[in-house]
Design an enzyme around this catalytic site. Structure first.
Site, PDB file in Angstrom:
ATOM      1  CG  PHE A 114      -0.187   0.785   2.700  1.00 53.90           C
ATOM      2  CD1 PHE A 114       0.089   1.954   2.963  1.00 53.90           C
ATOM      3  CD2 PHE A 114       0.064  -0.282   3.104  1.00 53.90           C
ATOM      4  CE1 PHE A 114       0.811   2.541   3.609  1.00 53.90           C
ATOM      5  CE2 PHE A 114       1.147   0.168   4.542  1.00 53.90           C
ATOM      6  CZ  PHE A 114       0.914   1.240   4.653  1.00 53.90           C
ATOM      7  CE  LYS A 147      -3.221  -8.344  -4.132  1.00 52.95           C
ATOM      8  NZ  LYS A 147      -3.849  -7.376  -3.539  1.00 52.95           N
ATOM      9  CD  GLU A 190      -5.574  -6.084   0.691  1.00 52.15           C
ATOM     10  OE1 GLU A 190      -5.197  -6.046  -0.567  1.00 52.15           O
ATOM     11  OE2 GLU A 190      -5.131  -6.303   1.643  1.00 52.15           O
ATOM     12  NE  ARG A 191      -3.198  -2.094   3.231  1.00 54.26           N
ATOM     13  CZ  ARG A 191      -2.519  -2.196   4.153  1.00 54.26           C
ATOM     14  NH1 ARG A 191      -2.798  -2.031   5.802  1.00 54.26           N
ATOM     15  NH2 ARG A 191      -1.424  -3.259   4.697  1.00 54.26           N
ATOM     16  CB  CYS A 205      10.791  -0.676   2.724  1.00 56.55           C
ATOM     17  SG  CYS A 205      11.154   0.064   1.430  1.00 56.55           S
ATOM     18  CD  GLU A 220       8.672  -2.663   8.874  1.00 52.39           C
ATOM     19  OE1 GLU A 220       7.847  -4.108   8.351  1.00 52.39           O
ATOM     20  OE2 GLU A 220       9.421  -2.525   7.256  1.00 52.39           O
TER      21      GLU A 220
HETATM   22  P1  NAD Z   1       1.156  -6.416   2.759  1.00 50.31           P
HETATM   23  O1  NAD Z   1       2.517  -7.605   3.085  1.00 50.31           O
HETATM   24  O2  NAD Z   1       0.431  -6.280   3.690  1.00 50.31           O
HETATM   25  O3  NAD Z   1       0.614  -6.985   1.464  1.00 50.31           O
HETATM   26  C1  NAD Z   1       1.665  -6.800   0.193  1.00 50.31           C
HETATM   27  C2  NAD Z   1       0.603  -7.621  -0.480  1.00 50.31           C
HETATM   28  O4  NAD Z   1       0.456  -8.677   0.067  1.00 50.31           O
HETATM   29  C3  NAD Z   1      -0.729  -6.305  -0.780  1.00 50.31           C
HETATM   30  O5  NAD Z   1      -1.423  -6.422  -2.171  1.00 50.31           O
HETATM   31  C4  NAD Z   1      -1.460  -7.504   0.089  1.00 50.31           C
HETATM   32  O6  NAD Z   1      -2.678  -7.833  -0.256  1.00 50.31           O
HETATM   33  C5  NAD Z   1      -0.721  -9.250   0.145  1.00 50.31           C
HETATM   34  N1  NAD Z   1      -0.870 -10.121   0.738  1.00 50.31           N
HETATM   35  C6  NAD Z   1      -0.914  -9.588   2.897  1.00 50.31           C
HETATM   36  N2  NAD Z   1      -0.962 -10.312   3.102  1.00 50.31           N
HETATM   37  C7  NAD Z   1      -1.145 -11.421   2.638  1.00 50.31           C
HETATM   38  C8  NAD Z   1      -0.285 -13.136   2.775  1.00 50.31           C
HETATM   39  N3  NAD Z   1      -0.873 -13.309   3.784  1.00 50.31           N
HETATM   40  N4  NAD Z   1      -1.364 -13.561   1.412  1.00 50.31           N
HETATM   41  C9  NAD Z   1      -1.090 -13.551   0.466  1.00 50.31           C
HETATM   42  N5  NAD Z   1      -1.384 -12.073   0.325  1.00 50.31           N
HETATM   43  C10 NAD Z   1      -1.115 -11.000   1.320  1.00 50.31           C
HETATM   44  O7  NAD Z   1       2.356  -5.282   2.711  1.00 50.31           O
HETATM   45  P2  NAD Z   1       2.350  -3.279   3.059  1.00 50.31           P
HETATM   46  O8  NAD Z   1       1.330  -3.917   4.572  1.00 50.31           O
HETATM   47  O9  NAD Z   1       0.972  -3.273   2.095  1.00 50.31           O
HETATM   48  O10 NAD Z   1       3.370  -2.720   2.607  1.00 50.31           O
HETATM   49  C11 NAD Z   1       4.208  -2.690   3.816  1.00 50.31           C
HETATM   50  C12 NAD Z   1       5.147  -3.524   3.967  1.00 50.31           C
HETATM   51  O11 NAD Z   1       5.672  -3.157   2.797  1.00 50.31           O
HETATM   52  C13 NAD Z   1       6.333  -3.581   5.263  1.00 50.31           C
HETATM   53  O12 NAD Z   1       6.734  -4.182   5.702  1.00 50.31           O
HETATM   54  C14 NAD Z   1       7.275  -1.975   4.346  1.00 50.31           C
HETATM   55  O13 NAD Z   1       8.596  -2.516   4.480  1.00 50.31           O
HETATM   56  C15 NAD Z   1       7.254  -3.344   3.639  1.00 50.31           C
HETATM   57  N6  NAD Z   1       7.954  -2.545   1.680  1.00 50.31           N
HETATM   58  C16 NAD Z   1       8.944  -3.067   1.267  1.00 50.31           C
HETATM   59  C17 NAD Z   1       9.348  -2.430   0.402  1.00 50.31           C
HETATM   60  C18 NAD Z   1      11.198  -2.942   0.271  1.00 50.31           C
HETATM   61  O14 NAD Z   1      11.781  -2.448  -1.232  1.00 50.31           O
HETATM   62  N7  NAD Z   1      11.649  -3.625   0.859  1.00 50.31           N
HETATM   63  C19 NAD Z   1       9.164  -1.329  -0.194  1.00 50.31           C
HETATM   64  C20 NAD Z   1       7.541  -0.960  -0.066  1.00 50.31           C
HETATM   65  C21 NAD Z   1       7.070  -1.649   1.353  1.00 50.31           C
END
Ligand code: NAD
Length: 560
Positions: free
Chosen positions: A207, A231, A234-235, A339, A441
């Site tokens: 998101f 994809k 969803e937020r 991140c 985090e």
């Molecule tokens: P998230 O992991 O909750 O969601 C990411 C994606 O995965 C979404 O599209 C979501 O629908 C899907 N998803 C979530 N839980 C899932 C599950 N259990 N099974 C299958 N799919 C699932 O992450 P977020 O809250 O949207 O983003 C924040 C996180 O992303 C933080 O931890 C941040 O550090 C990380 N991030 C990392 C980078 C990087 O380059 N290292 C960049 C941006 C964000």
């Protein structure tokens, strides 16, 4: 570029305006084109939402297939509500698409693949040039969608778009990046290498960067000849849908870029579908580690960027004001939801006495709606996220740390924002590395301060942390900076630079627990091109004279 005009009415004081305010039109929205779908899409390059006022009507977010927006059949509990984080007013509903709808989007991408693969690289490059120009033209429109759904400030949202746009610009160099190699390996024999696309590939996005992260995949996957199913989170799916519209306008043929929606079911569908050859994931460790191991076990290429805990080190010889401003910007910008946010500061030696100045400078930040002029940080994404951040702040107090600046309970002055997900800058000092506020985090505007007596002690502390996305050292000493550079394990190192994310001529090089498989497949740059292509080598023999073989040679050819 639109002209910013500040409305004078008390209700809209400080809000950015696209055009001179029109008394005959509600100040809430600026819809000058007929409604097509959700609020983000129902806009143009010059006409888009720019206030947090309640939408006159809320429409479901469509998916994108064969260059057309379609509404899913999902209803009721199969719809995820998206709220403006500044007000918690409903903005759109995102469907958990049905299995048939998902199947149709993959079939569309698979159908588009052969022709797209065989489209010349020069033709694909021309489309990319147009895509870049259209993103520039729609920059503010994209930013507006991000403010509305994600909560960033408008300026920060423009930065989100820019960092993705730069990947698209770099992808225009694909003809150079895709060039193979050729070597005459023996008399009359040469070996050539080619880079070919993989087929249908998928990207699953988080998101926190609704434009940048889809743009880590769209330009590179498509310019290299793959077809892509994205994809978005969803937020906040609005920016990805605008990008799809722009890609269509740039000339991407039907099915080359499709957008699907949903949560775990959609992710599992993509993971399990045999037509999908590669998955790009960015998000947290829980989802990412699952996606990496399941996708890899099913024989797909997977690149996965995960969570982080990034440390800044202050050495006593550094430029104090530059350090304070840099850390505050990188800790609290985007409400800490990056991140690469600097979420831990390691105060070395006498810099420990700078804490009160750090606190005072942080108090000066303006926490407000992202459309409000002068706002430095907006709300966090959801009430759930706010509650989690607040509980982690409380855990610090319970475990013996000091809350030097407490951002809980903050509300902007405008009552319109009373229901928003506000957390103001928070600084926690006297933190030990076994406390929950250090090990988790937090992903909110919370800066954790730890202490060290020397640079070496600071490096040891950082290297003990399992994450390795980024880090920064502040010093005037070249020798200290060089020692830090050599000994630190984090993958993206800033020397007097708080957020050292490399531009796309390099790659995003997090390491340790912040990236799957030790960073074997990183996003964008040359490694990004490698991820989305497979190598083919061809060895050819063109004998310059006739040869009458006495007998076939069955030993392993040495080609010498
Ligand atoms: P998230 O992991 O909750 O969601 C990411 C994606 O995965 C979404 O599209 C979501 O629908 C899907 N998803 C979530 N839980 C899932 C599950 N259990 N099974 C299958 N799919 C699932 O992450 P977020 O809250 O949207 O983003 C924040 C996180 O992303 C933080 O931890 C941040 O550090 C990380 N991030 C990392 C980078 C990087 O380059 N290292 C960049 C941006 C964000």
């Amino acid at each position: 570029m639109f002209q910013r005009v500040v409305q004078k009415s008390a209700r809209s004081a400080g809000r950015l305006q696209l055009q001179a305010p029109r008394s005959s039109r509600s100040s809430r929205t600026l819809h000058t084109t007929p409604r097509r779908c959700n609020a983000s899409l129902n806009s143009t390059a010059t006409s888009f939402i720019r206030s947090h006022d309640k939408l006159a009507s809320v429409e479901n977010t469509p998916y994108f297939i064969d260059n057309a927006f379609k509404q899913s059949a999902a209803t009721g509990a199969q719809l995820v509500d998206v709220h403006d984080p500044a007000t918690n007013e409903l903005v759109t509903r995102v469907p958990q698409m049905t299995r048939d709808e998902l199947e149709a989007t993959i079939a569309s991408a698979a159908k588009a693949y052969p022709a797209w693969k065989n489209t010349s690289i020069m033709a694909r490059q021309q489309i990319m040039f147009k895509f870049v120009a259209l993103i520039r033209e729609n920059w503010d429109r994209l930013a507006s969608s991000i403010v509305l759904e994600q909560g960033k400030t408008f300026a920060d949202a423009r930065g989100d778009v820019l960092r993705g746009l730069q990947v698209a610009e770099a992808a225009c160099g694909a003809p150079e990046l895709l060039k193979g190699e050729v070597l005459e390996v023996a008399k009359d024999m040469e070996t050539r290498s080619y880079r070919e696309p993989l087929g249908v590939v998928a990207a699953i996005c988080p998101f926190n960067f609704p434009a940048m992260i889809p743009l880590w995949s769209i330009p590179i996957a498509c310019v290299t000849g793959n077809t892509l199913v994205i994809k978005p989170s969803e937020r906040d799916p609005g920016a990805a849908l605008i990008l799809a519209e722009l890609a269509r306008e740039a000339g991407l043929p039907d099915g080359v870029l499709n957008i699907v929606h949903g949560t775990h079911d959609t992710v599992n569908f993509l993971l399990e579908h045999e037509d999908i050859k590669a998955i790009s994931f960015v998000g947290g460790n829980k989802a990412g580690e699952y996606i990496f191991s399941k996708g890899s076990a099913l024989g797909k290429r997977v690149q996965a960027n995960l969570g982080a805990k990034n440390h800044a080190v202050a050495l006593p010889d550094c430029d104090k004001n530059h350090f304070i401003n840099s850390v505050i910007g990188a800790a609290f910008g985007a409400a800490g939801q990056r991140c690469m946010a600097l979420s831990v500061v390691v105060l070395v030696g006498e810099t420990q006495s700078w804490l009160p100045e750090l606190v005072e400078a942080s108090k000066k930040l303006s926490v407000n709606g992202g459309f409000i002029e002068g706002s430095d940080l907006g709300p966090v994404i959801t009430p759930h996220s706010k509650a989690r951040i607040e509980s982690l702040i409380q855990s610090a107090a319970d475990e013996g740390a000091t809350i030097a600046l407490d951002g809980r309970g903050f509300k902007p002055a405008d009552p319109a924002f009373a229901a928003g997900n506000w957390v103001a800058p928070t600084i926690i000092s006297d933190v030990k590395t076994d406390m929950t506020c250090y090990t988790e985090e937090i992903f909110g505007p919370v800066l954790v301060c730890v202490q060290a007596d020397s640079l070496d002690e600071a490096v040891e502390l950082i290297n003990r942390n399992p994450y390795g996305n980024g880090t920064a050292v502040f010093t005037r000493s070249g020798a200290a900076a060089e020692r830090f550079r050599r000994t630190i394990e984090a993958g993206q190192v800033g020397i007097n630079v708080p957020i050292p994310v490399p531009l796309p001529m390099f790659s995003f090089t997090g390491n340790k627990k912040s990236v799957a498989a030790g960073g074997a497949s990183t996003f964008y740059g040359r490694p990004g091109i490698n991820f989305y292509t497979q190598q083919k080598t061809v060895t050819a023999l063109w004998k310059s004279e006739d040869v009458v073989a006495k007998k076939a040679d069955v030993s392993m050819p040495t080609q010498s």
